[in-house]
Design an enzyme around this catalytic site. Structure first.
Site, PDB file in Angstrom:
ATOM      1  CG  ASN A  19      -4.362   2.799   8.909  1.00  0.00           C
ATOM      2  OD1 ASN A  19      -3.270   3.163   9.261  1.00  0.00           O
ATOM      3  ND2 ASN A  19      -4.522   1.952   7.906  1.00  0.00           N
ATOM      4  CG  ASP A  20      -6.805  -0.765   7.568  1.00  0.00           C
ATOM      5  OD1 ASP A  20      -7.122   0.431   7.531  1.00  0.00           O
ATOM      6  OD2 ASP A  20      -6.422  -1.398   6.580  1.00  0.00           O
ATOM      7  CD  GLN A  36      -1.716  -1.441   8.811  1.00  0.00           C
ATOM      8  OE1 GLN A  36      -1.186  -0.827   7.902  1.00  0.00           O
ATOM      9  NE2 GLN A  36      -1.160  -2.530   9.323  1.00  0.00           N
ATOM     10  CG  PHE A  76       0.516  -2.124   4.254  1.00  0.00           C
ATOM     11  CD1 PHE A  76       1.268  -1.203   4.973  1.00  0.00           C
ATOM     12  CD2 PHE A  76       0.061  -1.752   2.988  1.00  0.00           C
ATOM     13  CE1 PHE A  76       1.547   0.067   4.459  1.00  0.00           C
ATOM     14  CE2 PHE A  76       0.325  -0.489   2.463  1.00  0.00           C
ATOM     15  CZ  PHE A  76       1.070   0.422   3.195  1.00  0.00           C
ATOM     16  CB  SER A  77      -4.394  -4.502   6.696  1.00  0.00           C
ATOM     17  OG  SER A  77      -4.531  -3.231   7.275  1.00  0.00           O
ATOM     18  NE  ARG A 143      -3.707  -1.985  -0.011  1.00  0.00           N
ATOM     19  CZ  ARG A 143      -3.568  -1.319  -1.142  1.00  0.00           C
ATOM     20  NH1 ARG A 143      -2.541  -1.556  -1.944  1.00  0.00           N
ATOM     21  NH2 ARG A 143      -4.458  -0.397  -1.488  1.00  0.00           N
TER      22      ARG A 143
HETATM   23  C1  FRU Z   1      -6.841   0.223   4.144  1.00  0.00           C
HETATM   24  C2  FRU Z   1      -5.360   0.153   3.845  1.00  0.00           C
HETATM   25  C3  FRU Z   1      -4.939  -1.274   3.543  1.00  0.00           C
HETATM   26  C4  FRU Z   1      -3.477  -1.273   3.879  1.00  0.00           C
HETATM   27  C5  FRU Z   1      -3.415  -0.338   5.058  1.00  0.00           C
HETATM   28  C6  FRU Z   1      -2.158   0.481   5.123  1.00  0.00           C
HETATM   29  O1  FRU Z   1      -7.217   1.284   4.937  1.00  0.00           O
HETATM   30  O2  FRU Z   1      -5.055   1.001   2.761  1.00  0.00           O
HETATM   31  O3  FRU Z   1      -5.251  -1.697   2.236  1.00  0.00           O
HETATM   32  O4  FRU Z   1      -3.002  -2.542   4.196  1.00  0.00           O
HETATM   33  O5  FRU Z   1      -4.537   0.521   4.940  1.00  0.00           O
HETATM   34  O6  FRU Z   1      -2.060   1.166   6.349  1.00  0.00           O
END
Ligand code: FRU
Length: 461
Positions: A19-20, A36, A76-77, A143
Site C-alpha cells: 500500500n502507501d 507499505q 507503518f507509513s 501516525r
Molecule cells: C494509509 C494507511 C496509513 C498507515 C498505513 C498502514 O493508507 O492507513 O495511515 O500508516 O496505511 O498500512
C-alpha cells in the site's frame, strides 16, 4: 498468456501486497521508493517497508526489505530525510545518513508511536536505540510522520496525522522532537481521520504559499453522497489546503468553498512527495481501501500511480494544484495522429486529446473504458470496463463514473496514460487528474474517438 493485470510502468512488488509509498527521497540520481508491504501474502498484514529504486520514475529495481516489524509493532507509513549535515550524528559529513521516520503500530493494542532508523548505504537500516521518539498520551490514530526542512527555524519539522488533526513537531537534530502546532482538518474541507500528511512550499504568482496535502478516512455518513466539485462518493479521499506555515504550524489562509482534490478518480491515495528535491514530485498508491484487498491480481497486489510533478496555479476559481506525469517526454516525441477504430498493439500507451468528445478503449468482449470531455466537465466511466465481480463496493454505481469540472470553457486538452489495468487522465495542464483501476477480461484492442476530438497516440515501454 494469463492476464495478471501487472502494469509495466507503474510500480508493483515482485510478489504480494503493497500500500502507501513511504520514505520517498531522491539521492545521487536515484529515486528511492519505500512502501507499505506484507511480504508473506497478497493481503494487508503486519507491515514492513519494502524498497525499490529508479532513475526515471517509470522502471524500478527491487531492493531487499528495509524495515521489519519489531517489539514496538508493525512498520507503518512515514518519510525520509537525507541528513547532509549529519545533524543526527548517525553518519559522517562524507557519508550523510538517510534518516527514516515511521509509525510503530502495535498489532494487539493499536497504539501508535513514531520511531526512526538510519542508513549510510541507503539500503541497510539500523533502528535508533531510543525509539520511540514521539508519543501521544491520548490519541489512538497517531501516525504517518512526514519530516521536511523548516526554512523559518532552520531545522526540521514533522507533520503528523493525529485523529482529525495534523500536528506539527520541530527538531534541530532529527531525534528530539517538540510539538509546535496543530491544524484541524474539516473546518474547511473534509473532516475525518487524517492520514499521510505532507506540507509543500510553492512559489506562486502571489508569493510563497504552502500546501498541506493529506489523505482522509471520511465518516461513514458522508459516504455515497456528492461531496465537492465533480462529486465524490468514496470513503477514502485525498484533499489539500492552501495557506501559510510560520515555522510552527500551518494555517489555511487561502480558502475555497469546497474541498480541493488532487485527484478526482477513485484510485490514488496516501500520495507523498520525494524529499531532497526542488521539484515537487509526488507518488501515490493507485488503489482504494474500499476494494484493494480483493482486486483480481494474484502474484502481486497493489500498485503505485505514476509520479507527478506538482505546481500551484492561479485559476479564475482560485489557486489549484496542477499535476503532470513524470518521465514521459521521450515517448511523447514519437507520437502519431490516430483515427476512430485505431487498432492497439500494446497495452501501455499515452493518448493526447484535444477537443470535445469521447475517447473509448474497448475489446471484442464488449468491454469499454471511456473518457468524455464535455462543455463543463470531464468524466471517466469504468462501468463496463471489465471485471467487477471481485468486490461488492467496486461494483456499486458510485464507483463507476467520476467527473471533474473544467476550469476553462474553451475546449480541453487532455492526456490519458493507460498501463494494462490502470488509467490516469490529466486535463487542462494538469489542473485535473483522475486515476482508476480497471480489470478487462481481455486487453483493450482498439481506441474509439467520437465527436470533435483529435488524438495523438504514443507507445510507452
Ligand atoms: C494509509 C494507511 C496509513 C498507515 C498505513 C498502514 O493508507 O492507513 O495511515 O500508516 O496505511 O498500512
Amino acid at each position: 498468456m494469463k492476464n495478471d493485470y501487472r502494469p509495466v510502468i507503474h510500480f508493483t512488488a515482485e510478489k504480494n501486497w503493497i500500500n502507501d509509498p513511504n520514505g520517498t527521497v531522491y539521492i545521487n540520481g536515484e529515486y528511492h521508493l519505500f512502501f507499505q508491504h506484507y511480504p508473506h501474502g497478497n493481503e494487508w498484514g503486519p507491515m514492513y517497508w519494502g524498497h525499490a529504486v529508479s532513475a526515471d520514475l517509470l522502471h524500478w529495481e527491487h531492493k531487499p526489505i528495509a524495515l521489519s516489524p519489531d517489539s514496538l509493532g508493525y512498520i507503518f507509513s512515514g518519510s525520509a530525510v537525507l541528513d547532509k549535515e549529519n545533524v543526527s550524528g548517525f553518519g559522517t559529513a562524507e557519508k550523510p545518513p538517510l534518516v527514516v521516520f515511521y509509525t510503530n503500530h502495535d498489532g494487539d493494542t493499536a497504539k501508535e508511536v513514531q520511531s526512526i532508523a538510519y542508513s549510510t548505504d541507503y539500503e541497510n537500516f539500523k533502528k535508533y536505540e531510543k525509539n520511540p521518539v514521539v508519543v501521544s498520551e491520548s490519541k489512538k490514530d497517531f501516525r504517518d510522520p512526514k519530516v521536511f526542512y523548516n526554512p523559518v527555524r532552520n531545522g526540521y519539522s514533522m507533520a503528523l496525522a493525529a485523529g482529525n488533526e495534523i500536528e506539527f513537531y520541530f527538531s534541530a537534530n532529527l531525534k528530539d522532537w517538540e510539538k509546535t502546532g496543530t491544524f484541524e482538518a474539516g473546518i474547511h474541507g473534509f473532516g475525518g481521520t487524517c492520514e499521510c500528511p505532507d506540507l509543500l512550499c510553492f512559489d506562486s504568482e502571489e508569493g510563497q504559499k504552502w500546501v498541506l496535502l493529506m489523505s482522509m478516512l471520511l465518516p461513514e455518513d458522508k459516504v455515497g453522497k456528492p461531496l465537492c466539485e465533480g462529486g465524490y462518493f468514496m470513503r477514502h479521499v485525498m484533499q489539500y489546503y492552501i495557506g501559510e506555515f510560520d515555522g510552527d504550524t500551518f494555517r489555511d489562509t487561502v480558502r475555497n468553498e469546497v474541498p480541493l482534490l488532487p485527484d478526482f478518480g477513485p484510485d490514488n491515495y496516501a500520495a507523498v512527495s520525494f524529499s531532497n528535491l526542488e521539484e515537487k514530485i509526488i507518488i501515490g498508491w493507485g488503489e482504494n481501501w474500499a476494494y484493494a484487498g480483493d482486486t483480481p491480481s494474484t502474484a502481486f497486489r497493489g500498485k503505485m500511480t505514476l509520479a507527478r510533478s506538482l505546481d500551484l496555479i492561479k485559476t479564475e476559481q482560485g489557486f489549484r494544484l496542477s499535476a503532470k506525469p513524470c518521465g514521459l517526454e521521450r515517448y511523447r516525441v514519437c507520437g502519431e495522429e490516430i483515427k476512430d477504430g485505431y487498432e492497439l498493439e500494446t497495452s501501455v500507451f499515452g493518448i493526447r486529446a484535444e477537443g470535445k468528445g469521447k475517447i473509448r478503449l474497448y475489446n471484442e468482449n464488449g468491454e469499454e473504458l471511456s473518457v468524455e470531455i464535455g462543455n463543463e466537465s470531464i468524466s471517466l466511466d469504468r462501468s463496463r470496463a471489465g471485471r467487477k465481480d471481485f468486490n461488492e463496493k467496486f461494483a456499486k454505481e458510485e464507483c463507476e463514473k467520476f467527473t471533474a469540472p473544467l476550469f476553462t470553457k474553451e475546449g480541453c486538452k487532455a492526456e490519458i496514460i493507460f498501463d494494462t489495468a490502470f488509467i490516469e487522465v490529466f486535463a487542462e495542464d494538469g489542473l485535473i487528474a483522475m486515476s482508476a483501476s480497471v480489470y478487462p477480461e481481455k486487453p483493450y484492442s482498439r481506441i474509439g474517438a467520437d465527436g470533435d476530438i483529435r488524438l495523438r497516440f504514443y507507445r510507452i515501454e
